[in-house]
Write an enzyme that holds these catalytic residues in place. Structure first.
Site, PDB file in Angstrom:
ATOM      1  N   ARG A 228      50.090  50.122  43.885  1.00 50.60           N
ATOM      2  CA  ARG A 228      50.720  51.140  44.733  1.00 50.60           C
ATOM      3  C   ARG A 228      51.154  50.617  46.097  1.00 50.60           C
ATOM      4  O   ARG A 228      52.286  50.840  46.517  1.00 50.60           O
ATOM      5  CB  ARG A 228      49.766  52.344  44.929  1.00 50.60           C
ATOM      6  CG  ARG A 228      49.784  53.296  43.774  1.00 50.60           C
ATOM      7  CD  ARG A 228      48.432  53.949  43.596  1.00 50.60           C
ATOM      8  NE  ARG A 228      47.500  52.962  43.094  1.00 50.60           N
ATOM      9  CZ  ARG A 228      47.299  52.721  41.807  1.00 50.60           C
ATOM     10  NH1 ARG A 228      47.898  53.439  40.903  1.00 50.60           N
ATOM     11  NH2 ARG A 228      46.462  51.773  41.402  1.00 50.60           N
ATOM     12  N   THR A 229      50.240  49.953  46.789  1.00 44.87           N
ATOM     13  CA  THR A 229      50.578  49.561  48.164  1.00 44.87           C
ATOM     14  C   THR A 229      51.771  48.608  48.148  1.00 44.87           C
ATOM     15  O   THR A 229      52.731  48.790  48.892  1.00 44.87           O
ATOM     16  CB  THR A 229      49.358  48.915  48.852  1.00 44.87           C
ATOM     17  OG1 THR A 229      48.238  49.783  48.675  1.00 44.87           O
ATOM     18  CG2 THR A 229      49.599  48.721  50.335  1.00 44.87           C
TER      19      THR A 229
ATOM     20  N   LYS B 221      47.574  24.929  48.308  1.00 44.91           N
ATOM     21  CA  LYS B 221      47.521  23.508  48.706  1.00 44.91           C
ATOM     22  C   LYS B 221      46.649  23.313  49.929  1.00 44.91           C
ATOM     23  O   LYS B 221      46.559  22.211  50.474  1.00 44.91           O
ATOM     24  CB  LYS B 221      48.932  23.009  49.034  1.00 44.91           C
ATOM     25  CG  LYS B 221      49.927  23.120  47.903  1.00 44.91           C
ATOM     26  CD  LYS B 221      51.285  22.601  48.391  1.00 44.91           C
ATOM     27  CE  LYS B 221      52.368  22.851  47.371  1.00 44.91           C
ATOM     28  NZ  LYS B 221      53.707  22.610  47.934  1.00 44.91           N
TER      29      LYS B 221
ATOM     30  N   HIS C   9      42.390  49.834  55.834  1.00 43.21           N
ATOM     31  CA  HIS C   9      43.602  50.017  55.029  1.00 43.21           C
ATOM     32  C   HIS C   9      44.367  51.166  55.693  1.00 43.21           C
ATOM     33  O   HIS C   9      44.405  52.284  55.183  1.00 43.21           O
ATOM     34  CB  HIS C   9      43.186  50.361  53.589  1.00 43.21           C
ATOM     35  CG  HIS C   9      44.285  50.296  52.587  1.00 43.21           C
ATOM     36  ND1 HIS C   9      45.628  50.227  52.937  1.00 43.21           N
ATOM     37  CD2 HIS C   9      44.252  50.304  51.225  1.00 43.21           C
ATOM     38  CE1 HIS C   9      46.348  50.189  51.828  1.00 43.21           C
ATOM     39  NE2 HIS C   9      45.540  50.232  50.786  1.00 43.21           N
TER      40      HIS C   9
ATOM     41  N   ARG D 160      48.162  41.802  52.657  1.00 40.43           N
ATOM     42  CA  ARG D 160      46.863  42.168  52.059  1.00 40.43           C
ATOM     43  C   ARG D 160      46.088  40.886  51.806  1.00 40.43           C
ATOM     44  O   ARG D 160      46.619  39.925  51.243  1.00 40.43           O
ATOM     45  CB  ARG D 160      47.057  42.929  50.752  1.00 40.43           C
ATOM     46  CG  ARG D 160      45.731  43.109  50.008  1.00 40.43           C
ATOM     47  CD  ARG D 160      45.829  44.048  48.855  1.00 40.43           C
ATOM     48  NE  ARG D 160      45.943  45.426  49.298  1.00 40.43           N
ATOM     49  CZ  ARG D 160      45.826  46.476  48.485  1.00 40.43           C
ATOM     50  NH1 ARG D 160      45.577  46.286  47.205  1.00 40.43           N
ATOM     51  NH2 ARG D 160      45.936  47.691  48.940  1.00 40.43           N
TER      52      ARG D 160
END
Ligand code: NCD
Length: 305
Positions: free
Chosen positions: A50-51, A80, A129, A101
């Site tokens: 969703r986000t 890396k 959030h 995120r």
């Protein structure tokens, strides 16, 4: 000028939050290409449906472009050994804002400390959030405006209140701004399964400072609930990884809700919310999803236009 970041749910003032809600409400009816010529980077080191996709959709509906790394842990130079700061400074050369995120608490603030463009925190570990909190509070605000709820709310959080960043961000937002938005809270109760039912101390403290009556109860759901906010066990953040088998809202919960009430869940749901609840009109979980799109459109316009 220093860029404006959104790292915590309390990063908007009361006036800005009201403006955000009203513009999301307007955007539900019509939108314009206000982000034409704008590029938003979507940088996700943790899974998301969703986000991530609602931000991408929000940008496209406003006529902007996205550049996306959905599995940054494996597919960016992090694999890396590049550190987050270098990645952020690089992406700042390509994009006008970064939606981030990351599994680490504090990663959004770390990114913001070096970023030349706005950072929008789309979840940093069990910390915050903010955009989910905005859409959750917008959902409650809209339900009140449209008569699906009556004011003086009995709000119940059921689930993993200890580790859920959505519970944490929403509670901190409620503590700061519920009165600005004329959302009156009769009480906030935390239920779930021991040892995950109680929220972290900062949440308790913020609610108590705001003089919001809080109740704690491991199992039982109370009567006359107005808002039942459910979360899944955040197993990825539990040390043992073990989930109590009975981590599920009982069937009788529907009878304990007021006729005017809403059931919320940030999603994804696993087994904590019975599927047959979907037939009940008080189930608002997909309305939340839809509201998330408009809130994110409104936030992008607020930050970038
Ligand atoms: C939540 C999250 O990522 O914190 N999901 C979301 O963004 N809607 C909730 C969760 O993962 O349990």
């Amino acid at each position: 000028m220093a860029p404006r970041h959104i790292l915590r749910s309390t990063d908007l003032s009361g006036i800005e939050l009201q403006k955000l809600f009203w513009s999301a409400y307007e955007l539900e009816k019509a939108s314009e290409h206000t982000l034409a010529e704008t590029t938003i980077a979507i940088l996700f080191y943790e899974p998301s449906t969703r986000t991530m996709l609602s931000f991408a959709s929000a940008v496209q509906r406003l006529g902007g472009n996205t550049i996306v790394t959905a599995n940054a842990k494996e597919f960016s130079s992090a694999a890396k050994g590049e550190n987050l700061q270098d990645t952020i400074q690089t992406i700042g050369c390509y994009a006008d804002a970064i939606v981030l995120r990351h599994p680490d608490v504090g990663s959004a603030a770390l990114a913001a400390s070096v970023s030349t463009v706005p950072i929008i925190n789309a979840g940093d570990g069990s910390n915050e959030h903010p955009t989910q909190a905005f859409l959750d509070l917008y959902t409650i605000w809209k339900a009140l405006r449209e008569g699906h709820l009556e004011n003086r709310l009995r709000l119940v959080f059921f689930g993993d209140n200890a580790f859920s960043r959505t519970v944490r961000s929403l509670c901190l937002l409620l503590a700061e701004h519920s009165s600005t938005l004329s959302i009156a809270l009769e009480s906030v109760r935390f239920c779930g399964i021991h040892p995950y039912s109680e929220p972290p101390p900062e949440v308790k403290e913020a609610l108590s400072k705001a003089h919001i009556t809080t109740e704690y109860d491991d199992g039982a759901l109370p009567e006359n609930m107005d808002v039942l906010y459910v979360t899944r066990p955040q197993t990825e953040r539990h040390q043992s990884g073990s989930v109590p088998a009975s981590f599920m809202v009982p069937n009788y919960a529907l009878a304990l809700l007021n006729p005017k009430a809403i059931i919320m869940h940030p999603l994804p749901r696993v087994n904590e919310l019975p599927r047959h609840f979907d037939d009940d009109p008080r189930m608002w979980i997909f309305k939340q999803v839809e509201n998330g799109l408009y809130i994110r459109m409104a936030l992008l316009e607020m930050l970038l236009c």
